[in-house]
Design an enzyme around this catalytic site. Structure first.
Site, PDB file in Angstrom:
ATOM      1  N   HIS A   1       0.841  -1.209   0.000  1.00 53.55           N
ATOM      2  CA  HIS A   1       0.000   0.000   0.000  1.00 53.55           C
ATOM      3  C   HIS A   1       0.875   1.258   0.000  1.00 53.55           C
ATOM      4  O   HIS A   1       0.629   2.195  -0.759  1.00 53.55           O
ATOM      5  CB  HIS A   1      -0.888   0.049   1.253  1.00 53.55           C
ATOM      6  CG  HIS A   1      -1.882  -1.063   1.380  1.00 53.55           C
ATOM      7  ND1 HIS A   1      -2.079  -1.753   2.555  1.00 53.55           N
ATOM      8  CD2 HIS A   1      -2.745  -1.602   0.479  1.00 53.55           C
ATOM      9  CE1 HIS A   1      -3.032  -2.659   2.388  1.00 53.55           C
ATOM     10  NE2 HIS A   1      -3.445  -2.595   1.135  1.00 53.55           N
TER      11      HIS A   1
ATOM     12  N   LYS B   1     -18.127  -6.459   7.586  1.00 52.49           N
ATOM     13  CA  LYS B   1     -16.845  -7.167   7.581  1.00 52.49           C
ATOM     14  C   LYS B   1     -15.974  -6.591   8.690  1.00 52.49           C
ATOM     15  O   LYS B   1     -15.279  -5.596   8.498  1.00 52.49           O
ATOM     16  CB  LYS B   1     -16.163  -6.976   6.222  1.00 52.49           C
ATOM     17  CG  LYS B   1     -15.857  -8.292   5.538  1.00 52.49           C
ATOM     18  CD  LYS B   1     -15.380  -8.111   4.112  1.00 52.49           C
ATOM     19  CE  LYS B   1     -13.939  -7.687   3.959  1.00 52.49           C
ATOM     20  NZ  LYS B   1     -13.575  -7.451   2.546  1.00 52.49           N
TER      21      LYS B   1
ATOM     22  N   ARG C   1      -1.900  -6.409  -8.200  1.00 46.55           N
ATOM     23  CA  ARG C   1      -0.808  -7.333  -7.885  1.00 46.55           C
ATOM     24  C   ARG C   1      -0.706  -8.436  -8.926  1.00 46.55           C
ATOM     25  O   ARG C   1       0.300  -8.601  -9.582  1.00 46.55           O
ATOM     26  CB  ARG C   1      -1.040  -7.982  -6.513  1.00 46.55           C
ATOM     27  CG  ARG C   1      -0.626  -7.118  -5.370  1.00 46.55           C
ATOM     28  CD  ARG C   1      -1.251  -7.578  -4.103  1.00 46.55           C
ATOM     29  NE  ARG C   1      -2.696  -7.391  -4.174  1.00 46.55           N
ATOM     30  CZ  ARG C   1      -3.490  -7.417  -3.132  1.00 46.55           C
ATOM     31  NH1 ARG C   1      -3.017  -7.689  -1.943  1.00 46.55           N
ATOM     32  NH2 ARG C   1      -4.769  -7.206  -3.269  1.00 46.55           N
TER      33      ARG C   1
ATOM     34  N   SER D   1      -2.746  -7.570   3.100  1.00 42.45           N
ATOM     35  CA  SER D   1      -3.017  -7.409   4.532  1.00 42.45           C
ATOM     36  C   SER D   1      -3.282  -8.765   5.170  1.00 42.45           C
ATOM     37  O   SER D   1      -2.835  -9.036   6.283  1.00 42.45           O
ATOM     38  CB  SER D   1      -4.227  -6.502   4.758  1.00 42.45           C
ATOM     39  OG  SER D   1      -3.949  -5.195   4.341  1.00 42.45           O
TER      40      SER D   1
HETATM   41  P1  ADP Z   1      -5.492  -6.171   0.778  1.00 36.70           P
HETATM   42  O1  ADP Z   1      -5.822  -6.968  -0.447  1.00 36.70           O
HETATM   43  O2  ADP Z   1      -4.048  -6.126   1.062  1.00 36.70           O
HETATM   44  O3  ADP Z   1      -6.360  -6.466   1.960  1.00 36.70           O
HETATM   45  P2  ADP Z   1      -6.920  -3.601   0.417  1.00 36.70           P
HETATM   46  O4  ADP Z   1      -8.310  -4.042   0.206  1.00 36.70           O
HETATM   47  O5  ADP Z   1      -6.676  -2.773   1.612  1.00 36.70           O
HETATM   48  O6  ADP Z   1      -5.792  -4.694   0.362  1.00 36.70           O
HETATM   49  O7  ADP Z   1      -6.380  -2.884  -0.909  1.00 36.70           O
HETATM   50  C1  ADP Z   1      -6.419  -1.549  -1.218  1.00 36.70           C
HETATM   51  C2  ADP Z   1      -5.786  -1.341  -2.567  1.00 36.70           C
HETATM   52  O8  ADP Z   1      -4.385  -1.599  -2.500  1.00 36.70           O
HETATM   53  C3  ADP Z   1      -6.293  -2.224  -3.696  1.00 36.70           C
HETATM   54  O9  ADP Z   1      -6.314  -1.447  -4.874  1.00 36.70           O
HETATM   55  C4  ADP Z   1      -5.242  -3.313  -3.794  1.00 36.70           C
HETATM   56  O10 ADP Z   1      -5.196  -3.867  -5.092  1.00 36.70           O
HETATM   57  C5  ADP Z   1      -3.995  -2.510  -3.499  1.00 36.70           C
HETATM   58  N1  ADP Z   1      -2.881  -3.332  -2.989  1.00 36.70           N
HETATM   59  C6  ADP Z   1      -2.881  -4.099  -1.895  1.00 36.70           C
HETATM   60  N2  ADP Z   1      -1.674  -4.702  -1.728  1.00 36.70           N
HETATM   61  C7  ADP Z   1      -0.892  -4.284  -2.758  1.00 36.70           C
HETATM   62  C8  ADP Z   1       0.444  -4.571  -3.170  1.00 36.70           C
HETATM   63  N3  ADP Z   1       1.213  -5.418  -2.478  1.00 36.70           N
HETATM   64  N4  ADP Z   1       0.912  -3.960  -4.287  1.00 36.70           N
HETATM   65  C9  ADP Z   1       0.104  -3.140  -4.994  1.00 36.70           C
HETATM   66  N5  ADP Z   1      -1.164  -2.845  -4.660  1.00 36.70           N
HETATM   67  C10 ADP Z   1      -1.672  -3.402  -3.567  1.00 36.70           C
END
Ligand code: ADP
Length: 159
Positions: A17, A41, A90, A128
């Site tokens: 992130h 959630k 990703r 996460s």
């Molecule tokens: P997670 O899948 O880690 O629980 P979130 O729902 O908080 O993530 O994701 C928020 C945004 O960050 C989404 O657009 C997700 O694709 C992106 N994201 C999460 N992890 C990464 C990463 N390692 N590299 C690039 N983008 C990421």
């Protein structure tokens, strides 16, 4: 002023992130990290913890703000005067869901654009939920999350 929103659960923030936040902040005047609060959630970290951990991680980047929101993203964006959604990608597996969301948001408000940024390779495996799994079993989370938030995550999983 060009304002972009980077929405997600951030339960908790990871270096993946933070990498997207860093890179996106250079492309816009203001980047707002929107922490989505979904009442159905329940996460490991509550709303104020998630916001606080992100704020601590981005405090050296001047044009980044962190706020939580609930309900439709496009309504939050209207409030914030933003037309651009930033999403990180990703793997191919992220694509289908994100594609659907981008089309739906565009249907709800055609003036909105979703911009996708590719993960940096070293974070392509990071989520996460994988951080939470490692932390729950007492594994080392250094390099997975910002140094400033490591103690909070370890504490959360300590009985
Ligand atoms: P997670 O899948 O880690 O629980 P979130 O729902 O908080 O993530 O994701 C928020 C945004 O960050 C989404 O657009 C997700 O694709 C992106 N994201 C999460 N992890 C990464 C990463 N390692 N590299 C690039 N983008 C990421």
């Amino acid at each position: 002023m060009r304002i972009a929103i980077y929405p997600g659960s951030f339960d908790p923030i990871t270096n993946g992130h933070l990498d997207i936040i860093n890179r996106a902040s250079k492309l816009f005047d203001l980047l707002i990290v929107g922490v989505l609060i979904n009442p159905d959630k329940k996460g490991v970290f509550n709303e104020s913890e998630r916001v606080e951990l992100i704020k601590r991680s981005v405090k050296s980047i001047p044009n980044v703000e962190v706020e939580s929101f609930s309900g439709l993203l496009i309504n939050f964006m209207k409030n914030k005067n933003s037309k651009v959604i930033i999403k990180g990608l990703r793997a191919l597996s992220d694509f289908e869901y994100e594609f659907q969301m981008a089309l739906m948001n565009n249907k709800l408000d055609p003036s909105i654009e979703t911009l996708f940024m590719m993960t940096s390779t070293q974070y392509s495996y990071l989520s996460s939920s994988s951080v939470k799994q490692v932390a729950a079993f007492g594994g080392c989370i250094k390099d997975l999350v910002p140094d400033e938030v490591i103690p909070d995550i370890i504490k959360k999983f300590k009985k």
